[in-house]
Design a protein around this motif. Sequence first.
Motif, short mmCIF file in Angstrom:
data_model
loop_
_atom_site.label_atom_id
_atom_site.label_comp_id
_atom_site.label_asym_id
_atom_site.label_seq_id
_atom_site.Cartn_x
_atom_site.Cartn_y
_atom_site.Cartn_z
N ILE A 137 0.82 -1.21 0.00
CA ILE A 137 0.00 0.00 0.00
C ILE A 137 0.86 1.27 0.00
O ILE A 137 1.98 1.27 0.49
CB ILE A 137 -0.94 0.02 1.23
CG1 ILE A 137 -0.12 -0.11 2.51
CG2 ILE A 137 -1.98 -1.07 1.14
CD1 ILE A 137 -0.90 0.02 3.78
N ALA A 138 0.30 2.31 -0.54
CA ALA A 138 0.89 3.65 -0.45
C ALA A 138 0.14 4.42 0.64
O ALA A 138 -1.08 4.26 0.79
CB ALA A 138 0.79 4.38 -1.78
N GLN A 139 0.87 5.23 1.41
CA GLN A 139 0.25 5.99 2.50
C GLN A 139 -0.67 7.08 1.95
O GLN A 139 -0.50 7.57 0.84
CB GLN A 139 1.32 6.60 3.40
CG GLN A 139 2.10 5.58 4.21
CD GLN A 139 1.23 4.85 5.23
OE1 GLN A 139 0.43 5.46 5.93
NE2 GLN A 139 1.38 3.53 5.29
N ASP A 140 -1.66 7.44 2.78
CA ASP A 140 -2.62 8.50 2.45
C ASP A 140 -3.40 8.20 1.17
O ASP A 140 -3.72 9.12 0.39
CB ASP A 140 -1.90 9.86 2.33
CG ASP A 140 -1.21 10.26 3.62
OD1 ASP A 140 -1.80 10.06 4.70
OD2 ASP A 140 -0.07 10.74 3.57
N GLN A 143 -6.08 2.52 -0.26
CA GLN A 143 -5.61 1.23 -0.74
C GLN A 143 -5.56 0.21 0.40
O GLN A 143 -5.29 0.57 1.54
CB GLN A 143 -4.21 1.37 -1.36
CG GLN A 143 -4.15 2.24 -2.59
CD GLN A 143 -2.73 2.34 -3.15
OE1 GLN A 143 -1.76 1.91 -2.53
NE2 GLN A 143 -2.61 2.93 -4.35
N VAL A 144 -5.78 -1.04 0.05
CA VAL A 144 -5.65 -2.13 1.02
C VAL A 144 -4.90 -3.29 0.37
O VAL A 144 -4.84 -3.41 -0.86
CB VAL A 144 -7.03 -2.64 1.53
CG1 VAL A 144 -7.72 -1.57 2.35
CG2 VAL A 144 -7.90 -3.13 0.37
N TYR A 161 -10.53 -1.40 -10.30
CA TYR A 161 -11.21 -0.19 -9.83
C TYR A 161 -12.72 -0.24 -10.04
O TYR A 161 -13.45 0.61 -9.51
CB TYR A 161 -10.63 1.03 -10.53
CG TYR A 161 -9.21 1.33 -10.09
CD1 TYR A 161 -8.96 2.09 -8.95
CD2 TYR A 161 -8.13 0.84 -10.80
CE1 TYR A 161 -7.66 2.35 -8.52
CE2 TYR A 161 -6.82 1.09 -10.39
CZ TYR A 161 -6.60 1.85 -9.26
OH TYR A 161 -5.31 2.09 -8.85
N SER A 162 -13.19 -1.23 -10.77
CA SER A 162 -14.64 -1.38 -10.93
C SER A 162 -15.26 -2.09 -9.74
O SER A 162 -16.48 -2.13 -9.59
CB SER A 162 -14.94 -2.15 -12.22
OG SER A 162 -14.46 -3.49 -12.12
N ASN A 191 -8.21 -2.76 -3.64
CA ASN A 191 -7.20 -3.76 -3.30
C ASN A 191 -6.03 -3.68 -4.28
O ASN A 191 -6.22 -3.77 -5.49
CB ASN A 191 -7.81 -5.16 -3.35
CG ASN A 191 -6.82 -6.23 -2.94
OD1 ASN A 191 -6.07 -6.05 -1.99
ND2 ASN A 191 -6.80 -7.34 -3.66
N VAL A 192 -4.82 -3.49 -3.74
CA VAL A 192 -3.64 -3.35 -4.61
C VAL A 192 -2.67 -4.53 -4.46
O VAL A 192 -1.64 -4.57 -5.15
CB VAL A 192 -2.89 -2.03 -4.32
CG1 VAL A 192 -3.77 -0.84 -4.65
CG2 VAL A 192 -2.40 -1.97 -2.87
N GLY A 193 -2.98 -5.46 -3.56
CA GLY A 193 -2.07 -6.58 -3.38
C GLY A 193 -2.71 -7.71 -2.60
O GLY A 193 -3.69 -7.51 -1.88
N VAL A 194 -2.11 -8.90 -2.72
CA VAL A 194 -2.55 -10.10 -1.98
C VAL A 194 -1.33 -10.71 -1.32
O VAL A 194 -0.30 -10.92 -1.97
CB VAL A 194 -3.21 -11.12 -2.92
CG1 VAL A 194 -3.58 -12.40 -2.16
CG2 VAL A 194 -4.45 -10.53 -3.59
#
Length: 401
Positions: A137-140, A143-144, A161-162, A191-194
């Motif tokens: 994740i990027a801060q601020d 994102q999760v 993003y949908s 969600n940006v990662g698993v």
Amino acid sequence: MNFTLYIAKRYLRSKSSNNAINIITIVAAIGIVLGAASLFIVMAGFAGLKDFTLEFTSVVDPDLKAETAIGKSFVLTDDDTQKLKEIKDIALYSKIIEERVAIALDDKNDIVTLKGVDESFASVTTIDSVIVQGSWIAQDTPQVVVGWGISNNLSLGVLDYSKTLSIYVPKPGKGQITSTKNAFNSVKAVNVGVFDINEKMNDTYIFSSIALAQRLLNYTPNQITGLEFRLVKGADEDAVRSKIKAVLGNRVLIKNRAQLNDALYKMLNTEYLAVYLIFTLVLIIALFNVIGSIIMMILDKKKTLNTLFNLGATIKDIRRIFFLQGSLMTIFGGVIGILIGLIIVILQKSFDLVMITPSLAYPVTIKAENFIIVFLTISILGVLASKIASVRITKSLVNLH
């Protein structure tokens, strides 16, 4: 040389005229060797399995963690921050917020633990090493990063993003709930990662920036639920714990990695003890053969023992001969068994002889304490077995006149 030891060694090396006694003695010796080798191999295997299991917890568990002692959160003041920076043995620390939340995507939902972390978290732990899809994740940002199990349960992809993830938490307060909107705080996240750590973590945790967690829970900028610390290599854990406690006081409870996984450590230690006791029982059964072989040897050597008795040997001396014979048999057999077990463990580490899955070899770990435990176990049991057999010698048995 002590004559009882000399004769015991001669009896240990010599063959009996009775072939049945020789067979019983060989079977007893093989039982000792196999028992010691089995115990060593099993303990090495269990130690490897324990290390393999705990390896995953170290990915997200810090060296020390300060958790709130009263209530759900506490405020970390600027003065606290400055004092923590002055503790030299703290390499880094991360502010965190943990809370149980509800998540929903389309018609699917789940109850999970949201862990909001700051920019230092990835350096305090090695979380980036278990990201199997996407990125950290990027801060601020909204994102999760979610666990593999949560991703599967919700059919949640990466950077879709949908399909934004809705995160809900009940609003604090009293009174009657008049609408769902008034009952929950909510945020939307992408969600940006698993990550893939273990089944429990994969099904339980999602990570976000600390700002998103604070916004969801209506926390102030300095309001947190805990601090996670990475210590300087070689630092005195107890000394650092005391210094942190002096800064934060009774607001927090400070736990190390073992205390954070107390239930897991207890389970592994209990299983370790159970396995040890089971194989010790197998050794005890094997050592009945030692008792039998010594008693048979005593009966076979009646005439020789009578000669020794007439030459001045006491009953105590004769008992000591067979006591030493049995003890030497078990000790030498135990050493040979440990060496065989060590060779097998080394072969497993080098050539992956036994596989759990097609890509994962059964883990084994060679520990110095395992050598000591196996040697002491076989030696103590062997001495007891020899003592039991040797006390069968009486004056009437050796005095044929």
